[in-house]
Write an enzyme that holds these catalytic residues in place. Structure first.
Site, PDB file in Angstrom:
ATOM      1  N   ASP A  32       0.822  -1.211   0.000  1.00  0.00           N
ATOM      2  CA  ASP A  32       0.000   0.000   0.000  1.00  0.00           C
ATOM      3  C   ASP A  32       0.862   1.271   0.000  1.00  0.00           C
ATOM      4  OD1 ASP A  32      -2.340   1.411   0.011  1.00  0.00           O
ATOM      5  OD2 ASP A  32      -2.739   1.167   2.151  1.00  0.00           O
ATOM      6  N   ASN A  80     -10.846  -3.517  -6.369  1.00  0.00           N
ATOM      7  CA  ASN A  80     -10.055  -2.506  -7.086  1.00  0.00           C
ATOM      8  C   ASN A  80     -10.635  -2.144  -8.459  1.00  0.00           C
ATOM      9  OD1 ASN A  80      -6.874  -3.603  -5.682  1.00  0.00           O
ATOM     10  ND2 ASN A  80      -8.200  -1.939  -5.020  1.00  0.00           N
TER      11      ASN A  80
END
Ligand code: FPP
Length: 261
Positions: A32, A80
């Site tokens: 991330d 996503n």
């Protein structure tokens, strides 16, 4: 073919020596912070993803040097697809390209590549590349890198439940026999150990639907560093922290302190 040792870290440092029983058998990595890394530099998010490729390779090198047998990398989640069309298109192409670019290096290090995730919606070119990697590295055993692409923890559990229901309807399994052990056999990678260490970078502290079943007793390590700035030293720091943790799995022992006199 004998596996080659990964290139050394530029600092020349080697992995800290930690007793094998304190080395995680399975590390789950949430890569991330790519978008923030890029935006902080006045660059579009996709530049951050590009910069994250080196970090992933270095972490795999660090896992090999430390004797970590399994690394699962969260590359694209079932959620996503909500990102902009531009970013989704970029990530689909990028995932396939990273695998193609890094296959020979990973092969030479003795890495076995596996894919966890759902087939529907995922670009055919990415599936093809993932399958090439799986095939070409099937005989490797130094370290397993699970590329989690179009992966979601809830999706994996729901898919397992659907297959169990179908098997029960077909008389292949008795509903009363379904327990945690049989259920786990229906997950994407049933032969892999549970996650010991769950590592997320960028300072965020959440699962984001990654390996929910397998992480039931994982130790969470959150690092305040953006993914493109990560290298194997960050992994080793995380493992040193992990090695200090007291893992009880629900058990407990009395350790009454002596009254101070
Ligand atoms: C989950 O957080 C994080 C991911 C699914 C990782 C995404 C990583 C990439 C796109 C980079 C891939 C890089 C390489 C080198 C293959 P989230 O942002 O989906 O969840 P959140 O909204 O809860 O933060």
């Amino acid at each position: 073919m004998t596996a080659q040792t990964p290139y050394p870290h530029p600092s020349g440092q080697s992995a800290p020596s930690i007793p094998q029983k304190f080395v995680p058998r399975h590390v789950a990595v949430v890569m991330d912070g790519n978008g923030r890394w890029a935006n902080e530099r006045g660059l579009p998010r996709n530049e951050g993803h590009k910069a994250g490729e080196r970090a992933l390779l270095d972490v795999v090198a660090g896992a090999i040097e430390m004797g970590i047998p399994v690394v699962s990398a969260y590359a694209f989640s079932t959620e996503n697809w909500k990102r902009s069309l531009d970013e989704v298109n970029f990530l689909m192409t990028f995932c396939g390209d990273v695998l193609e670019r890094q296959l020979e290096t990973l092969k030479s290090w003795g890495v076995r590549i596996r894919w966890a995730g759902r087939r529907p919606k995922l670009w055919k070119s990415v599936i093809r590349q993932l399958e090439v990697c799986e095939r070409e590295t099937a005989g490797n055993s130094v370290c397993t890198l699970v590329m989690c692409v179009n992966y979601g923890g809830r999706a994996e559990i729901a898919d397992a439940a659907a297959t169990i229901a179908a098997d029960a309807a077909a008389g292949k399994i008795k509903p009363g026999q379904v327990n945690e052990k049989t259920f786990a056999r229906y997950l994407d990678e049933p032969d892999l150990p549970d996650v010991d260490m769950f590592l997320r970078t960028s300072g965020e502290q959440r699962f984001s639907n990654f390996l929910l079943w397998q992480s039931a007793y994982a130790e969470m390590v959150f690092m305040n560093i953006l993914w493109p700035d990560v290298d194997r030293l960050v992994l080793w720091d995380a493992v040193e922290e992990y090695a200090q943790r007291d893992r009880r799995y629900g058990g407990a022992i009395d350790s009454v302190s002596k009254p101070k006199v």
